[in-house]
Write a protein that holds these residues in place. Sequence first.
Motif, short mmCIF file in Angstrom:
data_model
loop_
_atom_site.label_atom_id
_atom_site.label_comp_id
_atom_site.label_asym_id
_atom_site.label_seq_id
_atom_site.Cartn_x
_atom_site.Cartn_y
_atom_site.Cartn_z
N LEU A 56 -22.99 15.25 -20.03
CA LEU A 56 -22.80 13.80 -19.97
C LEU A 56 -21.96 13.37 -18.78
CD1 LEU A 56 -22.21 12.96 -23.72
CD2 LEU A 56 -24.24 12.51 -22.35
N CYS A 57 -21.02 14.22 -18.35
CA CYS A 57 -20.21 13.85 -17.19
C CYS A 57 -19.82 15.10 -16.41
CB CYS A 57 -18.99 13.03 -17.59
SG CYS A 57 -17.83 13.86 -18.64
N ASN A 58 -19.39 14.85 -15.19
CA ASN A 58 -19.01 15.92 -14.28
C ASN A 58 -17.65 15.57 -13.68
OD1 ASN A 58 -19.30 18.23 -12.61
ND2 ASN A 58 -19.92 16.89 -10.94
N VAL A 59 -16.76 16.55 -13.61
CA VAL A 59 -15.44 16.35 -13.02
C VAL A 59 -15.40 17.05 -11.67
CG1 VAL A 59 -12.98 16.82 -13.24
CG2 VAL A 59 -14.28 16.14 -15.23
N PRO A 71 -17.68 11.31 -28.96
CA PRO A 71 -17.96 9.89 -29.17
C PRO A 71 -16.69 9.17 -29.62
CG PRO A 71 -19.57 11.25 -30.30
CD PRO A 71 -18.48 12.16 -29.83
N GLY A 72 -16.55 7.91 -29.24
CA GLY A 72 -15.41 7.11 -29.68
C GLY A 72 -15.45 6.88 -31.19
N ALA A 73 -14.28 6.78 -31.80
CA ALA A 73 -14.18 6.58 -33.25
C ALA A 73 -14.82 5.26 -33.68
CB ALA A 73 -12.73 6.64 -33.70
N ASP A 74 -14.84 4.27 -32.77
CA ASP A 74 -15.42 2.97 -33.09
C ASP A 74 -16.93 2.93 -32.88
OD1 ASP A 74 -15.56 3.04 -30.35
OD2 ASP A 74 -14.28 1.30 -30.01
N GLY A 75 -17.51 4.06 -32.44
CA GLY A 75 -18.96 4.12 -32.24
C GLY A 75 -19.41 3.57 -30.90
N ARG A 76 -18.50 3.09 -30.09
CA ARG A 76 -18.86 2.55 -28.76
C ARG A 76 -18.34 3.51 -27.69
NH1 ARG A 76 -15.84 -2.28 -30.11
NH2 ARG A 76 -14.73 -1.72 -28.23
N GLY A 77 -19.22 4.07 -26.93
CA GLY A 77 -18.83 4.88 -25.79
C GLY A 77 -18.31 6.26 -26.14
N TRP A 78 -17.64 6.86 -25.16
CA TRP A 78 -17.17 8.22 -25.23
C TRP A 78 -15.71 8.29 -24.84
CZ3 TRP A 78 -20.34 12.21 -26.80
CH2 TRP A 78 -21.68 11.88 -26.94
N VAL A 79 -15.01 9.28 -25.38
CA VAL A 79 -13.61 9.51 -25.06
C VAL A 79 -13.55 10.83 -24.29
CG1 VAL A 79 -11.32 9.93 -26.00
CG2 VAL A 79 -12.85 8.31 -27.11
N VAL A 80 -12.88 10.81 -23.14
CA VAL A 80 -12.76 11.98 -22.28
C VAL A 80 -11.28 12.27 -22.06
CG1 VAL A 80 -13.32 12.98 -20.03
CG2 VAL A 80 -14.92 11.38 -21.12
N GLY A 99 -27.08 9.23 -17.97
CA GLY A 99 -28.29 8.44 -17.86
C GLY A 99 -28.09 6.94 -17.90
N GLN A 100 -27.03 6.45 -18.47
CA GLN A 100 -26.79 5.01 -18.52
C GLN A 100 -25.56 4.67 -17.70
OE1 GLN A 100 -26.33 5.70 -22.72
NE2 GLN A 100 -24.56 4.35 -22.75
N LYS A 101 -25.48 3.44 -17.27
CA LYS A 101 -24.32 3.00 -16.51
C LYS A 101 -23.17 2.76 -17.48
CE LYS A 101 -22.92 -0.61 -13.26
NZ LYS A 101 -22.12 0.25 -12.44
N VAL A 102 -21.98 3.24 -17.12
CA VAL A 102 -20.82 3.07 -17.98
C VAL A 102 -19.68 2.44 -17.19
CG1 VAL A 102 -21.39 5.02 -19.49
CG2 VAL A 102 -19.88 5.38 -17.52
N GLU A 134 -17.66 3.38 -21.53
CA GLU A 134 -18.43 2.47 -22.40
C GLU A 134 -19.63 1.93 -21.65
OE1 GLU A 134 -15.90 -0.58 -23.93
OE2 GLU A 134 -14.61 0.84 -24.99
N PRO A 135 -20.80 1.87 -22.35
CA PRO A 135 -22.00 1.32 -21.70
C PRO A 135 -21.84 -0.16 -21.41
CG PRO A 135 -22.46 2.05 -23.97
CD PRO A 135 -21.02 2.31 -23.69
#
Length: 135
Positions: A56-59, A71-80, A99-102, A134-135
Amino acid sequence: WHTNYKADQEGPFTFRYAISTHEAFDAGRAARFGIEASQPLIALPSARNAAIRRPLCNVRAHSTIITRLRPGADGRGWVVNLWNAGETMDTVQVDWTGGQKVTWYISNLREQRILAAAFPIVLPPFGTAFLRAEP
């Protein structure tokens, strides 16, 4: 000296070692090597015919690694969660490849948006950063 626990342990033990060559000591590389050796990545498809997708991401950084991506606890986006395993400041670029813009935010342990993240970010030696995508 009397204690509330047994001072020795009986039975067989298994020890595993991983050895690597290196030039000058680099704390970031040593931490990355240790994590890769003790927590190898095992990628399996979730269904027999499912395709394995890219990360999903690259550092992009010298000694900073992702310690957690979920995944975020609120269901929106991701936590890194990021950790600079090195002894020097590290400049970090995180690229979303999911794949999606965040939109990236600096976050806290409660996953709250603190402020918009501007890359690259700089982490101090052994420092951490919490991000939200977040998308």
